[in-house]
Design an enzyme around this catalytic site. Structure first.
Site, PDB file in Angstrom:
ATOM      1  N   PHE A  49       0.855  -1.189   0.000  1.00  0.00           N
ATOM      2  CA  PHE A  49       0.000   0.000   0.000  1.00  0.00           C
ATOM      3  C   PHE A  49       0.889   1.236   0.000  1.00  0.00           C
ATOM      4  CE2 PHE A  49      -4.547   1.072   1.210  1.00  0.00           C
ATOM      5  CZ  PHE A  49      -5.128   0.097   0.403  1.00  0.00           C
ATOM      6  N   GLN A 102      -7.782  14.964   4.258  1.00  0.00           N
ATOM      7  CA  GLN A 102      -7.211  14.147   3.182  1.00  0.00           C
ATOM      8  C   GLN A 102      -8.179  13.987   2.019  1.00  0.00           C
ATOM      9  OE1 GLN A 102      -6.519   9.623   3.436  1.00  0.00           O
ATOM     10  NE2 GLN A 102      -4.453  10.448   3.596  1.00  0.00           N
ATOM     11  N   LEU A 143     -15.609   5.864  -3.392  1.00  0.00           N
ATOM     12  CA  LEU A 143     -14.216   5.446  -3.269  1.00  0.00           C
ATOM     13  C   LEU A 143     -13.827   4.340  -4.238  1.00  0.00           C
ATOM     14  CD1 LEU A 143     -11.668   5.923  -1.547  1.00  0.00           C
ATOM     15  CD2 LEU A 143     -12.413   4.034  -0.103  1.00  0.00           C
ATOM     16  N   GLU A 150      -7.467   2.035  -2.669  1.00  0.00           N
ATOM     17  CA  GLU A 150      -6.032   2.060  -2.965  1.00  0.00           C
ATOM     18  C   GLU A 150      -5.507   0.661  -3.258  1.00  0.00           C
ATOM     19  OE1 GLU A 150      -2.004   3.687  -0.727  1.00  0.00           O
ATOM     20  OE2 GLU A 150      -3.928   4.602  -0.262  1.00  0.00           O
ATOM     21  N   ARG A 172      -0.886   9.399  -0.266  1.00  0.00           N
ATOM     22  CA  ARG A 172      -2.146   9.865  -0.856  1.00  0.00           C
ATOM     23  C   ARG A 172      -2.133  11.349  -1.196  1.00  0.00           C
ATOM     24  NH1 ARG A 172      -6.644   6.520   2.734  1.00  0.00           N
ATOM     25  NH2 ARG A 172      -6.334   4.542   1.652  1.00  0.00           N
ATOM     26  N   HIS A 191     -11.981  12.619   1.747  1.00  0.00           N
ATOM     27  CA  HIS A 191     -12.002  11.234   2.226  1.00  0.00           C
ATOM     28  C   HIS A 191     -11.830  11.072   3.731  1.00  0.00           C
ATOM     29  CE1 HIS A 191     -11.438   6.928   2.063  1.00  0.00           C
ATOM     30  NE2 HIS A 191     -10.216   7.016   2.559  1.00  0.00           N
ATOM     31  N   ARG A 212      -2.531  10.757   6.436  1.00  0.00           N
ATOM     32  CA  ARG A 212      -2.674   9.354   6.860  1.00  0.00           C
ATOM     33  C   ARG A 212      -2.238   8.398   5.762  1.00  0.00           C
ATOM     34  NH1 ARG A 212      -6.429   5.411   6.016  1.00  0.00           N
ATOM     35  NH2 ARG A 212      -8.032   6.764   5.133  1.00  0.00           N
TER      36      ARG A 212
END
Length: 572
Positions: free
Chosen positions: A122, A235, A251, A254, A285, A350, A385
């Site tokens: 990630f 974010q 969404l 990711e 992000r 988000h 984050r």
């Protein structure tokens, strides 16, 4: 008041039934507390179910070199060192145990060939550390925690909204709430209150957040005297759906990029080479979101104002197995087969890194007896984050909040509930019905969303934010004249009229904090101050109530111990 209103008493009252709220409730129950949980929607419908990619935990099941120290370092670097270092340390150390706990309670994870929990890559994480269930991890977490809590005996107040946090001599005493179905008020007394209400996305026009995300918990805590901190850090997830219009903002996990998805512009260029050639699509992000935004602004965007995200180079059965929700989402909502062609994606509001100020060990706020965890609380994530850290945040600090709330409840006597507070809250809540003519709550909400989307979005300037503050003042005046028709039963206009107060309060805190921070750091990007500023890297913005006004002060970041500084200094 107990005669006038339906009344319930608990040792611990949890507001919010997402991952943090349910984990807090489970822990408080395990420590002997009588626990009630209030949620705006039905149990199991919390926004946590939309967290798809996985739970970040340094279990080293796939990459043996992973450790809590690397996870700590990644989290601090991702947050641009504005994080509460103690929270980042506890989170990295305790996340593996919290995941194993979920597994023992019945969570079903994807597996390695030798039977251990599988972990995927990630953005921003050095190693593959996201424990996942396809791309439906949040749903599995909620299902598991819900089963655990219900079997242990939590009392759940579903479709119930809190309008006021009650205090007794400065400490939390319970809440006044109402049943959304009937509009009847209910008094919930408690020795400890845990706020786990999530974020604030519905204050922006394009958001991945559910209808519940109206900043209620942060506003409730602020009104009761708690500090809010680092509210400027909002974010924008790089990949939300951009077409068709009816699904804008939903969404796109990711995990698509974690499984090898590639971002391209309208010229077919893999544009992340320009912005982060080392990490590419697995950059943090904030970087990916700004990169897509820049490509669109410079004329290289997709037809509907986004970018193309392509996973179709992978075998079709692999895509369907690894990303079942995404496959069905695009097939059903956009008539796109992601095994054959690209998705059109763009940034969407988000997640809130800022929130209610808490102590790291106990999740205690600056109000005695009031605790907060999850997205409603601040500290772990700093300025930005990392994906996957939210779900482990819910588990680690949800547990700590529940434990501390149960211990606090054992040490104090039952608080007295102030009738004047209750009467005032009831009167304010019913005012919209008394106005024959007035402002439409939907019109105010639409204008709020446009203001925040256009003036306090991904890129910010002093001029825009000063204009936003002026617009917010006008909207606050309009809210005072809000009017709703009909009865209190099944009245969504009334619900929104009450939620507007929370959204406007939190929007003002975000805008004032963003205007004050004259630098670009993490998710906060100032066109007029594009660089990091070393002085701003040493302090937090703290928002608190000063009578009827909102005050903003800066406070220094606590010094980090030498052993943690050494971990940060080590090379990846």
């Amino acid at each position: 008041m107990s005669e006038r209103f339906e009344t319930h008493e608990h040792d611990v009252l949890v507001i919010g039934a997402g991952g943090a709220g349910l984990r807090a409730a489970v822990e408080a129950l395990a420590n002997g507390a009588n626990v009630g949980v209030v949620c705006k929607s039905l149990l199991g419908k919390a926004h946590t179910v939309m967290a798809e990619g996985g739970i970040a935990a340094a279990m080293a099941n796939v990459d043996a070199a992973d450790s809590w120290k690397t996870h700590f370092r990644d989290t601090m670097r991702g947050g641009k060192f504005l994080n509460n270092w103690r929270m980042a340390q506890l989170h990295a150390q305790e996340a593996p145990e919290r995941v194993r706990e979920l597994e023992q309670w019945g969570a079903i994870f994807d597996r390695t060939e030798d039977g251990r929990i599988l972990q995927r890559a990630f953005g921003g994480h050095t190693f593959r550390r996201l424990c996942h269930v396809g791309d439906r991890t949040g749903l599995e977490m909620i299902r598991t925690l819900q089963d655990r809590g219900v079997s242990q005996g939590i009392d759940v107040y579903m479709e119930c909204t809190v309008v006021r946090l009650l205090t007794d001599g400065g400490r939390a005493a319970g809440v006044l709430a109402y049943w959304r179905e009937q509009g009847r008020f209910v008094l919930l007394k408690a020795k400890s209150v845990v706020i786990a209400t999530g974020g604030i996305g519905k204050a922006w026009r394009v958001t991945s957040n559910s209808w519940e995300y109206t900043g209620d918990g942060m506003a409730l805590a602020y009104e009761a005297g708690a500090d809010l901190m680092d509210m400027e850090f909002v974010q924008f997830h790089p990949t939300g759906m951009v077409w068709p219009p009816g699904v804008q903002g939903i969404l796109v996990t990711e995990a698509v990029r974690g499984e090898g998805g590639i971002l391209r512009n309208s010229k077919g260029e893999r544009f992340m080479e320009r912005y982060d050639p080392k990490r590419m699509e697995l950059s943090t992000r904030d970087v990916v979101a700004r990169s897509i935004y820049t490509e669109v602004k410079e004329g290289r965007g997709s037809p509907h104002g986004g970018a193309f995200l392509d996973i179709s180079h992978k075998p079709a059965d692999y895509v369907v197995k690894k990303l079942p929700s995404m496959y069905h989402q695009f097939k059903e909502l956009a008539d796109v087969d992601i095994t054959k062609g690209p998705m059109e994606v763009g940034p969407t509001c988000h997640y809130m890194m800022g929130g209610i100020r808490v102590e790291a060990e106990t999740a205690q706020t600056t109000v005695p007896g009031l605790f907060a965890a999850g997205e409603a609380a601040v500290g772990l994530h700093g300025a930005n984050r990392l994906g996957g850290n939210s779900l482990s945040d819910l588990l680690v600090f949800g547990r700590r909040a529940g434990l501390a709330a149960a211990q606090h409840a054992k040490e104090v006597s039952a608080p007295k509930v102030d009738n004047m507070q209750i009467e005032q809250a009831e009167r304010e809540a019913l005012e919209p019905f008394e106005r024959r003519e007035g402002e439409n709550p939907y019109a105010i909400h639409r204008d709020l969303q446009e203001t925040m989307q256009n003036l306090v979005g991904i890129f910010r300037t002093r001029e825009d934010m000063q204009k936003a503050l002026g617009e917010l003042e006008k909207l606050k005046e309009r809210r005072k004249q809000v009017s709703v028709e009909g009865s209190r039963m099944f009245n969504p206009g009334w619900h929104l009229a009450l939620e507007l107060k929370s959204m406007l309060r939190v929007a003002e805190a975000v805008t004032r904090s963003a205007l004050a921070r004259e630098e670009s750091r993490g998710a906060h990007s100032r066109i007029d101050f594009p660089e990091l500023n070393a002085e701003w890297g040493k302090k937090h913005n703290v928002v608190r109530r000063d009578g009827t006004a909102m005050s903003l002060v800066q406070e220094p970041i606590p010094e980090m111990p030498e052993e943690l500084k050494q971990i940060l200094a080590e090379d990846k």
